[in-house]
Design an enzyme around this catalytic site. Structure first.
Site, PDB file in Angstrom:
ATOM      1  CB  SER A   1      -0.853  -0.022   1.277  1.00  0.00           C
ATOM      2  OG  SER A   1      -1.400   1.244   1.530  1.00  0.00           O
TER       3      SER A   1
ATOM      4  CE1 TYR B   1      -3.673  -2.079   5.593  1.00  0.00           C
ATOM      5  CE2 TYR B   1      -3.129   0.141   4.850  1.00  0.00           C
ATOM      6  CZ  TYR B   1      -3.506  -1.161   4.571  1.00  0.00           C
ATOM      7  OH  TYR B   1      -3.698  -1.552   3.260  1.00  0.00           O
TER       8      TYR B   1
ATOM      9  CE  LYS C   1      -1.481  -4.386   3.545  1.00  0.00           C
ATOM     10  NZ  LYS C   1      -1.779  -5.651   2.880  1.00  0.00           N
TER      11      LYS C   1
HETATM   12  N1  LIG Z   1      -8.848  -0.945  -0.829  1.00  0.00           N
HETATM   13  C1  LIG Z   1      -7.781  -0.168  -0.879  1.00  0.00           C
HETATM   14  O1  LIG Z   1      -7.886   1.054  -1.158  1.00  0.00           O
HETATM   15  C2  LIG Z   1      -6.389  -0.722  -0.622  1.00  0.00           C
HETATM   16  C3  LIG Z   1      -5.277   0.142  -0.770  1.00  0.00           C
HETATM   17  C4  LIG Z   1      -4.004  -0.376  -0.538  1.00  0.00           C
HETATM   18  C5  LIG Z   1      -3.842  -1.724  -0.197  1.00  0.00           C
HETATM   19  N2  LIG Z   1      -4.917  -2.510  -0.047  1.00  0.00           N
HETATM   20  C6  LIG Z   1      -4.703  -3.937   0.326  1.00  0.00           C
HETATM   21  O2  LIG Z   1      -5.370  -4.763  -0.601  1.00  0.00           O
HETATM   22  C7  LIG Z   1      -5.784  -5.979   0.023  1.00  0.00           C
HETATM   23  C8  LIG Z   1      -7.251  -6.222  -0.268  1.00  0.00           C
HETATM   24  O3  LIG Z   1      -8.004  -5.115   0.211  1.00  0.00           O
HETATM   25  P1  LIG Z   1      -9.565  -4.955  -0.072  1.00  0.00           P
HETATM   26  O4  LIG Z   1      -9.831  -3.508  -0.235  1.00  0.00           O
HETATM   27  O5  LIG Z   1     -10.011  -5.901  -1.125  1.00  0.00           O
HETATM   28  O6  LIG Z   1     -10.139  -5.379   1.361  1.00  0.00           O
HETATM   29  P2  LIG Z   1     -11.278  -6.417   1.734  1.00  0.00           P
HETATM   30  O7  LIG Z   1     -11.460  -6.321   3.211  1.00  0.00           O
HETATM   31  O8  LIG Z   1     -12.453  -6.267   0.863  1.00  0.00           O
HETATM   32  O9  LIG Z   1     -10.570  -7.802   1.367  1.00  0.00           O
HETATM   33  C9  LIG Z   1      -9.722  -8.502   2.239  1.00  0.00           C
HETATM   34  C10 LIG Z   1     -10.222  -9.955   2.249  1.00  0.00           C
HETATM   35  O10 LIG Z   1      -9.355 -10.740   3.039  1.00  0.00           O
HETATM   36  C11 LIG Z   1     -10.130 -11.551   3.909  1.00  0.00           C
HETATM   37  N3  LIG Z   1      -9.274 -11.783   5.080  1.00  0.00           N
HETATM   38  C12 LIG Z   1      -8.865 -10.883   6.005  1.00  0.00           C
HETATM   39  N4  LIG Z   1      -8.025 -11.461   6.884  1.00  0.00           N
HETATM   40  C13 LIG Z   1      -7.904 -12.761   6.482  1.00  0.00           C
HETATM   41  C14 LIG Z   1      -7.153 -13.870   6.967  1.00  0.00           C
HETATM   42  N5  LIG Z   1      -6.358 -13.774   8.040  1.00  0.00           N
HETATM   43  N6  LIG Z   1      -7.245 -15.049   6.305  1.00  0.00           N
HETATM   44  C15 LIG Z   1      -8.041 -15.187   5.211  1.00  0.00           C
HETATM   45  N7  LIG Z   1      -8.765 -14.159   4.712  1.00  0.00           N
HETATM   46  C16 LIG Z   1      -8.693 -12.976   5.341  1.00  0.00           C
HETATM   47  C17 LIG Z   1     -11.392 -10.775   4.181  1.00  0.00           C
HETATM   48  O11 LIG Z   1     -12.495 -11.604   4.504  1.00  0.00           O
HETATM   49  C18 LIG Z   1     -11.613 -10.065   2.845  1.00  0.00           C
HETATM   50  O12 LIG Z   1     -12.413 -10.828   1.971  1.00  0.00           O
HETATM   51  C19 LIG Z   1      -5.426  -5.813   1.503  1.00  0.00           C
HETATM   52  O13 LIG Z   1      -4.191  -6.463   1.729  1.00  0.00           O
HETATM   53  C20 LIG Z   1      -5.289  -4.311   1.668  1.00  0.00           C
HETATM   54  O14 LIG Z   1      -4.426  -3.995   2.732  1.00  0.00           O
HETATM   55  C21 LIG Z   1      -6.186  -2.052  -0.251  1.00  0.00           C
END
Ligand SMILES: NC(=O)c1ccc[n+]([C@@H]2O[C@H](COP(=O)([O-])OP(=O)(O)OC[C@H]3O[C@@H](n4cnc5c(N)ncnc54)[C@H](O)[C@@H]3O)[C@@H](O)[C@H]2O)c1
Length: 321
Positions: A117, A141, A145
């Site tokens: 991120s 957070y 990362k």
């Molecule tokens: N959405 C954003 O703007 C953004 C920006 C930068 C980075 N990210 C990263 O992208 C990734 C996905 O984010 P997202 O927006 O789709 O979030 P999200 O919460 O929709 O998806 C994360 C998924 O992981 C699952 N999960 C969480 N912990 C878990 C575990 N220990 N074991 C198995 N499953 C688990 C959750 O049920 C969920 O379906 C994350 O790593 C997040 O940090 C997201």
């Protein structure tokens, strides 16, 4: 190739699963469903319900499905929650990653892609953030990362795994309404939420040193982001070693500009109310997208209006009635 996508039922994970299956890759999802929605996944993608902290399950899944590459998205992602519960964030985001990498190394898997991120940078005082801009996360957070990136690189070197860390900037939009983000943690759903409640959108601070005084961010359409994963997955097959890449458009858009486009798309143009700055918000955070173009042959194609229109369709689908 068979790819395991952890967090595959999540907002971004389901988009990645769709982009990879559309491109002919075999995909399997693992998700503990703490935030995921199984119906987001394409019908031909099997879902294993379980945690990245469950070493026994991971070992079994990797072997039974003959997994040859992993895209690791499973994580907790709420900044405020990470400040309130740092141990949980380190346990899930770093502990889960360590457990997964252990299983990956044991299974002899050679390709690993990690969801990082822009939060790893903190608040750097630069116009364009390159991958060489010093990292300085300002909340747990972002720390998880950055620690995750270190762990991915070290494990890659120790076990001969080719790795890519993708540093996403501000993700928005949906490739289809049913894939939309259901959380209300960033500007687009936050403004939709206010309008749906018949309240004015909020802007936190209009006295920043930017042209209109509001914060500037780099927004990336989730469908473009999913394509970047596909490009990175292919790159993992072509080269060994590690790579860290920003995933953004390289273009800044201010909060006020976003609110204006949201007003145009929703037809609700009520003026925003300005509230005090939130602690920790950087005035400007925009990616240099040069390395992604050079190393992955990938550039974002979709603009802000497309992000907001698709997100609005998704919002209305989830909030119908
Ligand atoms: N959405 C954003 O703007 C953004 C920006 C930068 C980075 N990210 C990263 O992208 C990734 C996905 O984010 P997202 O927006 O789709 O979030 P999200 O919460 O929709 O998806 C994360 C998924 O992981 C699952 N999960 C969480 N912990 C878990 C575990 N220990 N074991 C198995 N499953 C688990 C959750 O049920 C969920 O379906 C994350 O790593 C997040 O940090 C997201």
């Amino acid at each position: 190739m068979t790819w395991l996508i952890t967090g595959g039922a999540g907002y971004i994970g389901a988009h990645v699963a769709r982009a990879m299956t559309d491109a002919g890759e075999r995909v399997l999802a693992l998700d503990d469903l703490s935030a995921g929605i199984p119906a987001r996944l394409p019908a031909d993608v099997p879902l294993v319900r379980g945690s990245s902290l469950d070493a026994g399950l991971l070992k079994r899944v990797l072997a039974e499905h003959g997994v040859t590459g992993v895209v690791h998205l499973a994580a907790r992602k709420q900044v405020a929650e990470s400040v309130a519960r740092p141990t949980r964030y380190y346990q899930e985001n770093v502990g889960g990653l360590a457990t997964l990498l252990e299983a990956v190394a044991e299974a002899g898997i050679e390709r690993f892609l990690f969801s990082s991120s822009a939060a790893v940078y903190g608040n750097p005082d630069v116009e364009l953030i390159t991958e060489d801009t010093p990292c300085g996360p300002v909340n747990p957070y972002g720390e998880t990362k950055l620690t995750g990136e270190w762990l991915v690189r070290a494990a890659g070197q120790a076990h001969g795994i080719s790795t890519v860390c993708l540093r996403y900037f501000n993700v928005a939009g949906a490739a289809a309404p049913e894939l939309a983000d259901t959380g209300v943690f960033n500007i687009v759903p936050m403004v939709f939420d206010r309008l749906t409640r018949d309240e004015a959108p909020r802007i936190f601070g209009d006295d920043y040193p930017t042209p209109d005084g509001t914060c500037i961010r780099d927004y990336i359409h989730v469908a473009d982001l999913a394509e970047a994963h596909l490009a990175a997955a292919r790159r993992l097959g072509d080269r060994s070693g590690d790579l860290t890449v920003n995933i953004g458009r390289g273009e800044g858009v201010s909060v006020r500009e976003m609110v204006t486009v949201i007003g145009e798309v929703t037809g609700d143009r009520r003026p925003a109310v300005v509230e005090p700055r939130r602690p920790g918000d950087a005035p400007v955070s925009v990616a240099s997208a040069a390395r992604a173009a050079e190393e992955l042959g990938w550039t974002a194609r979709r603009g802000v209006r497309e992000m907001i229109e698709s997100a609005w369709q998704g919002w209305r689908t989830h909030h119908a009635g």
